[in-house]
Motif scaffolding. Structure first.
Motif, PDB file in Angstrom:
ATOM      1  N   LEU A   1      34.886 104.980 107.893  1.00 21.05           N
ATOM      2  CA  LEU A   1      34.632 103.548 107.729  1.00 21.05           C
ATOM      3  C   LEU A   1      35.815 102.728 108.222  1.00 21.05           C
ATOM      4  N   SER A   2      37.016 103.136 107.863  1.00 24.09           N
ATOM      5  CA  SER A   2      38.186 102.387 108.332  1.00 24.09           C
ATOM      6  C   SER A   2      38.368 102.541 109.837  1.00 24.09           C
ATOM      7  N   LEU A   3      37.915 103.658 110.405  1.00 23.34           N
ATOM      8  CA  LEU A   3      37.956 103.817 111.859  1.00 23.34           C
ATOM      9  C   LEU A   3      37.045 102.803 112.540  1.00 23.34           C
ATOM     10  N   PHE A   4      35.815 102.657 112.044  1.00 20.36           N
ATOM     11  CA  PHE A   4      34.886 101.696 112.643  1.00 20.36           C
ATOM     12  C   PHE A   4      35.374 100.258 112.468  1.00 20.36           C
ATOM     13  N   ILE A   5      35.841  99.942 111.288  1.00 15.92           N
ATOM     14  CA  ILE A   5      36.369  98.598 111.053  1.00 15.92           C
ATOM     15  C   ILE A   5      37.617  98.362 111.894  1.00 15.92           C
ATOM     16  N   GLY A   6      38.469  99.370 111.993  1.00 20.12           N
ATOM     17  CA  GLY A   6      39.672  99.265 112.819  1.00 20.12           C
ATOM     18  C   GLY A   6      39.342  99.056 114.280  1.00 20.12           C
ATOM     19  N   ILE A   7      38.316  99.746 114.781  1.00 22.82           N
ATOM     20  CA  ILE A   7      37.904  99.561 116.184  1.00 22.82           C
ATOM     21  C   ILE A   7      37.437  98.133 116.417  1.00 22.82           C
ATOM     22  N   VAL A   8      36.683  97.588 115.478  1.00 29.27           N
ATOM     23  CA  VAL A   8      36.225  96.200 115.614  1.00 29.27           C
ATOM     24  C   VAL A   8      37.418  95.249 115.613  1.00 29.27           C
ATOM     25  N   PHE A   9      38.369  95.454 114.687  1.00 31.91           N
ATOM     26  CA  PHE A   9      39.543  94.594 114.623  1.00 31.91           C
ATOM     27  C   PHE A   9      40.392  94.739 115.880  1.00 31.91           C
ATOM     28  N   ILE A  10      40.540  95.953 116.375  1.00 36.82           N
ATOM     29  CA  ILE A  10      41.334  96.159 117.588  1.00 36.82           C
ATOM     30  C   ILE A  10      40.685  95.463 118.778  1.00 36.82           C
ATOM     31  N   ALA A  11      39.362  95.576 118.898  1.00 34.78           N
ATOM     32  CA  ALA A  11      38.659  94.925 120.008  1.00 34.78           C
ATOM     33  C   ALA A  11      38.787  93.401 119.910  1.00 34.78           C
ATOM     34  N   LEU A  12      38.588  92.855 118.706  1.00 35.65           N
ATOM     35  CA  LEU A  12      38.729  91.405 118.538  1.00 35.65           C
ATOM     36  C   LEU A  12      40.158  90.949 118.786  1.00 35.65           C
ATOM     37  N   GLY A  13      41.117  91.741 118.357  1.00 40.18           N
ATOM     38  CA  GLY A  13      42.521  91.399 118.576  1.00 40.18           C
ATOM     39  C   GLY A  13      42.882  91.396 120.046  1.00 40.18           C
ATOM     40  N   ILE A  14      42.410  92.406 120.777  1.00 38.72           N
ATOM     41  CA  ILE A  14      42.675  92.458 122.221  1.00 38.72           C
ATOM     42  C   ILE A  14      42.028  91.273 122.918  1.00 38.72           C
ATOM     43  N   PHE A  15      40.790  90.961 122.545  1.00 35.00           N
ATOM     44  CA  PHE A  15      40.073  89.841 123.152  1.00 35.00           C
ATOM     45  C   PHE A  15      40.810  88.518 122.892  1.00 35.00           C
ATOM     46  N   GLN A  16      41.211  88.293 121.641  1.00 37.89           N
ATOM     47  CA  GLN A  16      41.905  87.050 121.288  1.00 37.89           C
ATOM     48  C   GLN A  16      43.272  86.961 121.966  1.00 37.89           C
ATOM     49  N   ALA A  17      44.000  88.065 121.981  1.00 37.87           N
ATOM     50  CA  ALA A  17      45.330  88.057 122.602  1.00 37.87           C
ATOM     51  C   ALA A  17      45.220  87.845 124.109  1.00 37.87           C
ATOM     52  N   ARG A  18      44.202  88.439 124.733  1.00 42.17           N
ATOM     53  CA  ARG A  18      44.021  88.254 126.171  1.00 42.17           C
ATOM     54  C   ARG A  18      43.688  86.801 126.504  1.00 42.17           C
ATOM     55  N   LEU A  19      42.816  86.192 125.716  1.00 40.95           N
ATOM     56  CA  LEU A  19      42.507  84.774 125.938  1.00 40.95           C
ATOM     57  C   LEU A  19      43.740  83.900 125.734  1.00 40.95           C
ATOM     58  N   GLY A  20      44.510  84.200 124.709  1.00 41.67           N
ATOM     59  CA  GLY A  20      45.739  83.453 124.462  1.00 41.67           C
ATOM     60  C   GLY A  20      46.752  83.630 125.578  1.00 41.67           C
ATOM     61  N   TRP A  21      46.861  84.846 126.110  1.00 39.68           N
ATOM     62  CA  TRP A  21      47.795  85.136 127.202  1.00 39.68           C
ATOM     63  C   TRP A  21      47.410  84.361 128.460  1.00 39.68           C
ATOM     64  N   LYS A  22      46.112  84.404 128.806  1.00 41.03           N
ATOM     65  CA  LYS A  22      45.647  83.702 130.006  1.00 41.03           C
ATOM     66  C   LYS A  22      45.835  82.188 129.866  1.00 41.03           C
ATOM     67  N   ALA A  23      45.498  81.654 128.710  1.00 46.14           N
ATOM     68  CA  ALA A  23      45.656  80.215 128.492  1.00 46.14           C
ATOM     69  C   ALA A  23      47.129  79.834 128.474  1.00 46.14           C
ATOM     70  N   SER A  24      47.951  80.687 127.915  1.00 44.65           N
ATOM     71  CA  SER A  24      49.388  80.417 127.874  1.00 44.65           C
ATOM     72  C   SER A  24      49.976  80.346 129.278  1.00 44.65           C
ATOM     73  N   LYS A  25      49.588  81.270 130.138  1.00 42.94           N
ATOM     74  CA  LYS A  25      50.073  81.258 131.520  1.00 42.94           C
ATOM     75  C   LYS A  25      49.582  80.009 132.256  1.00 42.94           C
ATOM     76  N   HIS A  26      48.323  79.630 132.016  1.00 43.53           N
ATOM     77  CA  HIS A  26      47.768  78.444 132.664  1.00 43.53           C
ATOM     78  C   HIS A  26      48.516  77.186 132.219  1.00 43.53           C
ATOM     79  N   TYR A  27      48.664  77.005 130.919  1.00 40.04           N
ATOM     80  CA  TYR A  27      49.312  75.795 130.422  1.00 40.04           C
ATOM     81  C   TYR A  27      50.803  75.784 130.694  1.00 40.04           C
ATOM     82  N   GLN A  28      51.416  76.940 130.809  1.00 37.23           N
ATOM     83  CA  GLN A  28      52.832  76.989 131.173  1.00 37.23           C
ATOM     84  C   GLN A  28      53.020  76.476 132.597  1.00 37.23           C
ATOM     85  N   ALA A  29      52.119  76.878 133.503  1.00 36.77           N
ATOM     86  CA  ALA A  29      52.192  76.384 134.881  1.00 36.77           C
ATOM     87  C   ALA A  29      51.921  74.875 134.935  1.00 36.77           C
TER      88      ALA A  29
END
Length: 100
Positions: free
Chosen positions: A61-89
């Motif tokens: 159960l913690s593996l499945f929940i962890g996979i969901v959290f890891i996927a959401l975390g990667i998605f959120q961090a990637r969006l933040g990274w892309k937006a950060s690079k855009h707004y920095q420029a």
């Protein structure tokens, strides 16, 4: 493993820091840049939290929940990274352009 709780705490503190800095800023471009940095740290918080939960409990159960959290975390961090690079420029363009 003590490293994941430390990373979780640092990510959460930086997330709160950038959210407070958004309130203190008056420039909309700076607010967008700070919001993108906050999204990056929110994603890292969720990512490390998902890893920590599986390492701590080690059940299916913690593996499945962890996979969901890891996927959401990667998605959120990637969006933040892309937006950060855009707004920095954009912020660099705004600072170097002549003021009217």
């Amino acid at each position: 493993m003590i490293i994941f709780p430390i990373l979780i705490l640092v990510s959460f503190v930086l997330y709160i820091y950038y959210k407070v800095m958004i309130i203190r800023s008056t420039d909309p471009l700076t607010q967008e840049y700070l919001n993108s940095k906050a999204k990056l740290f929110l994603g890292s918080f969720i990512f490390f939290f998902g890893i920590n939960q599986y390492v701590f409990y080690q059940t299916k159960l913690s593996l499945f929940i962890g996979i969901v959290f890891i996927a959401l975390g990667i998605f959120q961090a990637r969006l933040g990274w892309k937006a950060s690079k855009h707004y920095q420029a954009e912020y660099q363009k705004h600072r170097t352009s002549p003021q009217s």
